[in-house]
Design a protein around this motif. Structure first.
Motif: not given
Length: 378
Positions: A149-176
């Motif tokens: 989407r950024l590239a379609r907006w005209g942002v050069p690919r050379s300026r775009i870095e993909v860094v996915p979001n992160g999740v702390d899996g242990t913090a969300f562990r099910h606790d009855p």
């Protein structure tokens, strides 16, 4: 390395919670500046040891915020300014250039096909975004979908870095135990079948689909965790549909793990997601997940999240899927490989590698020079 994270506000939204989760895992010395609405996330960030500055911005056209932000940046002698969310990216990049901060990075969290952070994209918004984006060094996309989407907006690919979001899996562990406590606090019966929806209460999230789905599913309770401009509309719809007694609006919550532990299934009917953080958090909590759009899962192998199923954003289809899950009884699944792939520690390591690359190698300070830290880098 000293980093100032600039964000529009610190209400309990996805980008805000993502920043809060990230900070403890960064080795850089970090501070946070909120343009407006510090909110509950600001208190949590402070409690966890990171300073938070409130700029007191009044409305989108409060240009004085640029000067206040630039003064903060000069006084803090930051090596990097890292901006988050549209308004902070626009104002923060301008201020960082005025303050001559060595490196400017922005993360694009919420760029949809036709909206950005819930606001309809106009030619003016796109022009302002591109003009200020050029003032930075790198724009981080939280998924390949956002990068495209950024590239379609005209942002050069050379300026775009993909860094996915992160999740702390242990913090969300099910606790009855926490789940039962949350149900009791919210007035939900221990044996109710609880359908969960997590996110900002805005039209694009399509939580109206969930209301229609539970209408014909007696015994199901809908638990909505989030705040936003559509809450009143959703409350009115619940009354019109006659399900107001089976819908719980939990509002903004700083204890999402407890709310996820109180749910039996997470449903995400939104078709315009940039990552799908709530989906991944639901999987970390061991929930079956029904989703209409989730780039985080679309960009992984099909077997990375066996507990997640794609649905149509249609009440009848969703109701049928919910009834099938309810018939099997409460189910908790082991967190799938997708959760480990999006571990918050990996996210932090990728960002710090990007910080180091953008700053470049240190330049020795000449003897007798009075230059400070900002002059140690090219």
């Amino acid at each position: 390395m000293k980093v100032l994270h600039v964000i529009t506000g610190l209400a309990a939204g996805g980008a805000e919670q993502q920043l809060r989760a990230l900070l403890p895992h960064l080795t850089a010395r970090c501070e946070v500046a909120a343009l407006t609405n510090p909110g509950g996330v600001a208190d949590a960030i402070r409690a966890e040891g990171t300073p938070v500055h409130h700029l007191g911005m009044r409305g989108n056209l409060d240009l004085r915020a640029v000067g206040r932000l630039a003064r903060l940046m000069r006084a803090g002698r930051y090596d990097i300014v890292h901006t988050h969310l549209y308004r902070a990216c626009v104002y923060g990049r301008v201020a960082a250039r005025l303050a001559r901060v060595p490196a400017i990075i922005a993360t694009e969290h919420s760029l949809g096909d036709a909206v950005i952070e819930g606001r309809r994209v106009t030619a003016g918004i796109r022009t302002l975004y591109r003009a200020t984006e050029a003032m930075g060094d790198v724009t981080v996309a939280v998924s390949r979908a956002v990068a495209d989407r950024l590239a379609r907006w005209g942002v050069p690919r050379s300026r775009i870095e993909v860094v996915p979001n992160g999740v702390d899996g242990t913090a969300f562990r099910h606790d009855p135990r926490l789940g039962l406590q949350a149900r009791a606090r919210l007035g939900i019966a221990p044996d109710a079948f609880v359908v969960g929806g997590v996110g900002r209460l805005e039209p694009g999230k399509r939580f109206d689909v969930l209301l229609h789905a539970v209408r014909g599913f007696e015994g199901a309770v809908l638990l909505l965790a989030g705040a936003g401009s559509a809450r009143g509309t959703l409350e009115d719809l619940a009354r019109v549909l006659g399900v107001e007694h089976r819908v719980v609006f939990a509002g903004e919550s700083m204890d999402m793990p407890a709310l996820l532990s109180a749910m039996d299934v997470l449903a995400s009917p939104s078709q315009d997601e940039t990552f799908g953080l709530a989906v991944v958090e639901g999987l970390a909590a061991g929930l079956p997940v029904l989703y209409a759009s989730c780039p985080a899962l679309d960009e992984l192998p099909a077997d990375a999240a066996p507990g997640a199923r794609r649905i149509l954003p249609d009440p009848d289809h969703l109701r049928a899927e919910l009834r099938t899950l309810a018939a099997t009884g409460p189910v908790r699944l082991p967190p799938p490989r997708a959760v480990a792939h999006y571990d918050i520690r990996r996210h932090a390591a990728q960002l710090e590698a990007l910080y180091a690359r953008v700053l470049g190698p240190p330049v020795p300070v000449e003897a007798g020079s009075s230059s400070g830290k900002q002059e140690e880098y090219q």
